[in-house]
Design an enzyme around this catalytic site. Structure first.
Site, PDB file in Angstrom:
ATOM      1  N   HIS A 197       0.833  -1.201   0.000  1.00  0.00           N
ATOM      2  CA  HIS A 197       0.000   0.000   0.000  1.00  0.00           C
ATOM      3  C   HIS A 197       0.866   1.248   0.000  1.00  0.00           C
ATOM      4  O   HIS A 197       2.051   1.195   0.318  1.00  0.00           O
ATOM      5  CB  HIS A 197      -0.894   0.010   1.236  1.00  0.00           C
ATOM      6  CG  HIS A 197      -2.242  -0.582   0.978  1.00  0.00           C
ATOM      7  ND1 HIS A 197      -3.158   0.015   0.140  1.00  0.00           N
ATOM      8  CD2 HIS A 197      -2.832  -1.705   1.436  1.00  0.00           C
ATOM      9  CE1 HIS A 197      -4.248  -0.718   0.101  1.00  0.00           C
ATOM     10  NE2 HIS A 197      -4.080  -1.774   0.876  1.00  0.00           N
ATOM     11  N   SER A 214       7.859   2.759   9.448  1.00  0.00           N
ATOM     12  CA  SER A 214       7.959   1.667   8.495  1.00  0.00           C
ATOM     13  C   SER A 214       6.792   0.721   8.639  1.00  0.00           C
ATOM     14  O   SER A 214       6.126   0.677   9.680  1.00  0.00           O
ATOM     15  CB  SER A 214       9.288   0.950   8.706  1.00  0.00           C
ATOM     16  OG  SER A 214       9.080  -0.416   8.973  1.00  0.00           O
ATOM     17  N   LYS A 215       6.566  -0.025   7.595  1.00  0.00           N
ATOM     18  CA  LYS A 215       5.455  -0.972   7.611  1.00  0.00           C
ATOM     19  C   LYS A 215       5.648  -2.005   8.708  1.00  0.00           C
ATOM     20  O   LYS A 215       4.698  -2.570   9.223  1.00  0.00           O
ATOM     21  CB  LYS A 215       5.355  -1.662   6.259  1.00  0.00           C
ATOM     22  CG  LYS A 215       4.986  -0.695   5.153  1.00  0.00           C
ATOM     23  CD  LYS A 215       4.707  -1.434   3.866  1.00  0.00           C
ATOM     24  CE  LYS A 215       4.732  -0.524   2.667  1.00  0.00           C
ATOM     25  NZ  LYS A 215       3.515   0.221   2.450  1.00  0.00           N
ATOM     26  N   ARG A 216       6.905  -2.230   9.040  1.00  0.00           N
ATOM     27  CA  ARG A 216       7.180  -3.210  10.098  1.00  0.00           C
ATOM     28  C   ARG A 216       6.562  -2.807  11.428  1.00  0.00           C
ATOM     29  O   ARG A 216       6.330  -3.632  12.294  1.00  0.00           O
ATOM     30  CB  ARG A 216       8.694  -3.335  10.301  1.00  0.00           C
ATOM     31  CG  ARG A 216       9.379  -3.914   9.090  1.00  0.00           C
ATOM     32  CD  ARG A 216      10.197  -5.141   9.450  1.00  0.00           C
ATOM     33  NE  ARG A 216      10.521  -5.858   8.231  1.00  0.00           N
ATOM     34  CZ  ARG A 216      11.693  -5.787   7.630  1.00  0.00           C
ATOM     35  NH1 ARG A 216      12.633  -5.075   8.144  1.00  0.00           N
ATOM     36  NH2 ARG A 216      11.898  -6.464   6.528  1.00  0.00           N
ATOM     37  N   ASP A 239       0.107   3.296   6.438  1.00  0.00           N
ATOM     38  CA  ASP A 239      -0.323   3.423   5.047  1.00  0.00           C
ATOM     39  C   ASP A 239      -1.523   4.355   4.962  1.00  0.00           C
ATOM     40  O   ASP A 239      -2.286   4.492   5.917  1.00  0.00           O
ATOM     41  CB  ASP A 239      -0.736   2.056   4.498  1.00  0.00           C
ATOM     42  CG  ASP A 239       0.422   1.076   4.497  1.00  0.00           C
ATOM     43  OD1 ASP A 239       1.569   1.526   4.322  1.00  0.00           O
ATOM     44  OD2 ASP A 239       0.182  -0.125   4.687  1.00  0.00           O
TER      45      ASP A 239
END
Length: 572
Positions: free
Chosen positions: A15, A262-264, A329
């Site tokens: 995303h 971050s996506k993490r 996101d």
RNA sequence: GCUCCCUUCGUCUAGUGGCCUAGGACGCGGCCCUCUCAAGGCUGAAACACGGGUUCGACUCCCGUAGGGAGCGCCA
């Protein structure tokens, strides 16, 4: 239309991240301000990580934010607008479909002896890097002095795997950055980087330079993490006889705690939540999560801190556990009930400011996309990194929600509900949804809050018998006092049973009259009533609370409450 | 480790040598309003990283130190 062309070039690996959204927004705003074009290009040269779903997701995220692209992949928005297209015939807009262009540039470079094949394996390079580090110097690959062009060509023709490297000029490179000013890179800093990978695909560096030229890109706004790439791009442009666009490197966006966004972060938060739930009751937690993710996947994910789950799976896990994931996101914020205009406004302020004052002397900071399009400029972009302050974003959203007309709020809320909680939408009877919305409006910071399990509207979304009476509230408002709250409640019930109309003003007037007749404060009757029908000591204004529920539910809840606390309901 | 970038309240920022007793916003505290929760109104605390220059004068210019960040991939 001016000759200005800006672009946003995401790689479709998931995303759209808020950092990427800001980059897109600034490029969009600059193009609009300068009367140029904004184009979208998909950088999918990493075959392993790119996906078609991610492309669609990113396009939808941009469209939702109102960042419309003049050229690029075609897309039809939810309200039927068509975005993209190729009026100047500079497409296609997927790098995977432009390989002949990169190959042609590569051929030119090789022909001019500005690029050459290299045969080292990954392991060999790793060893060299390690050695350089031990010697406290920066590793840089340079073509060996004894490089034999003919021999290399023969090895290539024999089918030996290889990459192609660009011969970086020996002199240093100075790049001009529109935000940072001139930045000098010494000659010991740049090396002969790879322009063609072993699999035949160009690297990002080559593709981006070739595409920007072919697409007539004049301004490149990108994250500061690319600053160190700029000398490479400039050298490549000069070697190929291309124009050098204006570069502007944007400060990085961080989490509130200073870590990189971050996506993490989402996996991290979800992992903590899952482990906590398992610590309480492992079997129950596993059963609860089973519909969202299969056991083997869950196990693997829990065991490997670096592993990541799909965004959707993560969201499902969080909702099963009743927790919230940090928004990373654009889609997270949409699901979280934020207005696109608010996100755009907030993102714009992360690194840019209008520098204008309102009439009352306050800094202008609430503005819409149209304002940005009219006023955005490069010189006002800051240099320092910024932290993403969720509390401020939330406050902006609340303010914008409050400014909406009651009708718009209701519509926004309804469309959010239809998208993210259709089953809840059914629980609100048509004739009372306007009342519900208006009661929720000043109490909602997001569109998700009214119907959240612990939100201000929860009382209206459960069955009458599902109301959990808060013991403390019951003790304070129902049992105490002389007469007790329960007794007053029982008395007032009869008024409610026949009151017409069963509407907010009439209900409040009736409660007021009831209190006045007995010489007690309004709170003496309002709180017992409130606790009886909502289970809690806090809810929207009394008249709204009752009217939203309707007479039947109110009476049923009062009766059930009185029965439950063991006070017989004396009539009369 | 090497190279590059950055540095104003907790956070986002205004400030382009005298307008600065450093302004605003979010957050935080207090007060008012009030049937609760919100909302609203008023109000308070809170910053120029440090050290040297330059200058009549430095938040603003220069140098150094410290701190933060990025890059050092056949990822983008």
């Amino acid at each position: 239309m001016s000759d200005v062309v800006t672009r946003f070039a995401p790689s479709p690996t998931g995303h759209l991240h808020v950092g990427g959204a800001r980059t897109a927004l600034f490029n969009w705003a600059l193009a609009r301000q300068l009367g140029g074009r904004f184009l979208l290009r998909i950088e999918d040269t990493d075959q392993a990580r790119s996906s078609a779903d991610a492309v669609t997701g990113i396009l939808a995220d941009l469209a939702w934010l109102g960042i419309d692209w003049d050229e690029g992949p075609s897309f039809t928005t939810e309200d039927g607008r068509r975005l993209g297209g190729d009026p100047r015939d500079v497409g296609p807009f997927f790098q995977s479909e432009r390989r002949d262009l990169y190959d042609a540039a590569l051929a030119r470079l090789i022909e001019a002896d500005l690029a050459y094949p290299a045969f080292e394996s990954g392991e060999e390079l790793d060893a060299l890097r390690k050695q350089a580090r031990e010697e406290k110097r920066n590793f840089r690959y340079r073509r060996p002095a004894d490089f034999d062009r003919e021999a290399a060509r023969a090895r290539v023709e024999a089918g030996e795997p290889h990459v192609v490297r660009f011969r970086m000029p020996e002199a240093g490179v100075e790049v001009e950055d529109a935000i940072l000013g001139p930045v000098a890179f010494g000659e010991d800093q740049v090396d002969d980087f790879v322009v063609r990978k072993r699999d035949g695909f160009p690297t990002y560096h080559l593709a981006v330079v070739v595409d920007d030229e072919a697409m007539g890109v004049t301004h490149v706004l990108r994250g500061q993490e690319h600053l160190n790439n700029t000398p490479r791009h400039k050298a490549l442009q000069q070697a190929l006889g291309f124009r050098v666009p204006i570069y502007a490197h944007l400060p990085v966006i961080f989490n509130a705690d200073g870590s990189k966004m971050s996506k993490r972060d989402k996996d991290k938060a979800a992992r903590v939540a899952v482990k906590e739930a398992m610590a309480v009751d492992e079997a129950a937690a596993r059963a609860q999560l089973a519909p969202a993710v299969d056991a083997a996947t869950l196990e693997r994910w829990l065991g490997d801190k670096k592993s990541q789950l799909a965004s959707e799976t993560l969201a499902a896990l969080a909702s099963k556990l009743g927790g919230e994931l940090p928004g990373i996101d654009v889609e997270d914020f949409r699901r979280g009930g934020y207005l696109p205009g608010v996100l755009v406004n907030f993102l714009a302020l992360l690194g840019w400011s209008p520098g204008e004052k309102e009439a009352d002397g306050r800094d202008l900071e609430r503005f819409d996309a149209a304002y940005l399009a009219a006023h955005f400029d490069l010189p006002r972009i800051g240099k320092g990194n910024a932290r993403f302050d969720r509390a401020k974003l939330l406050a902006f959203n609340q303010e914008s929600l409050a400014e909406l007309s009651p009708r718009s709020f209701q519509e926004e809320h309804a469309s959010w509900l239809a998208r993210y909680a259709p089953e809840l939408a059914k629980q609100l009877p048509e004739d009372r949804s306007a009342l519900f919305a208006s009661a929720m409006q000043p109490r909602s910071r997001t569109l998700a809050e009214p119907t959240a399990a612990d939100g201000p509207g929860a009382f209206a979304l459960v069955e009458d018998h599902e109301i959990d009476l808060d013991e403390k509230a019951v003790a304070k408002f129902l049992r105490k006092g002389e007469p007790s709250g329960a007794a007053l409640l029982a008395e007032f019930r009869d008024t409610l049973a026949t009151l017409e109309p069963f509407a907010p003003e009439a209900l409040e007037a009736a409660a007021g009259a009831f209190a006045e007749a007995r010489g007690i404060g309004m709170g003496k009757i309002a709180q017992p009533l409130r606790v009886a029908v909502t289970g809690k000591a806090a809810s929207p204004a009394l008249g709204d609370t009752l009217a939203i529920l309707g007479r039947d539910a109110v009476l049923a809840r009062i009766d059930r409450c009185l029965a439950e606390i063991g006070t017989a309901a004396p009539t009369g």
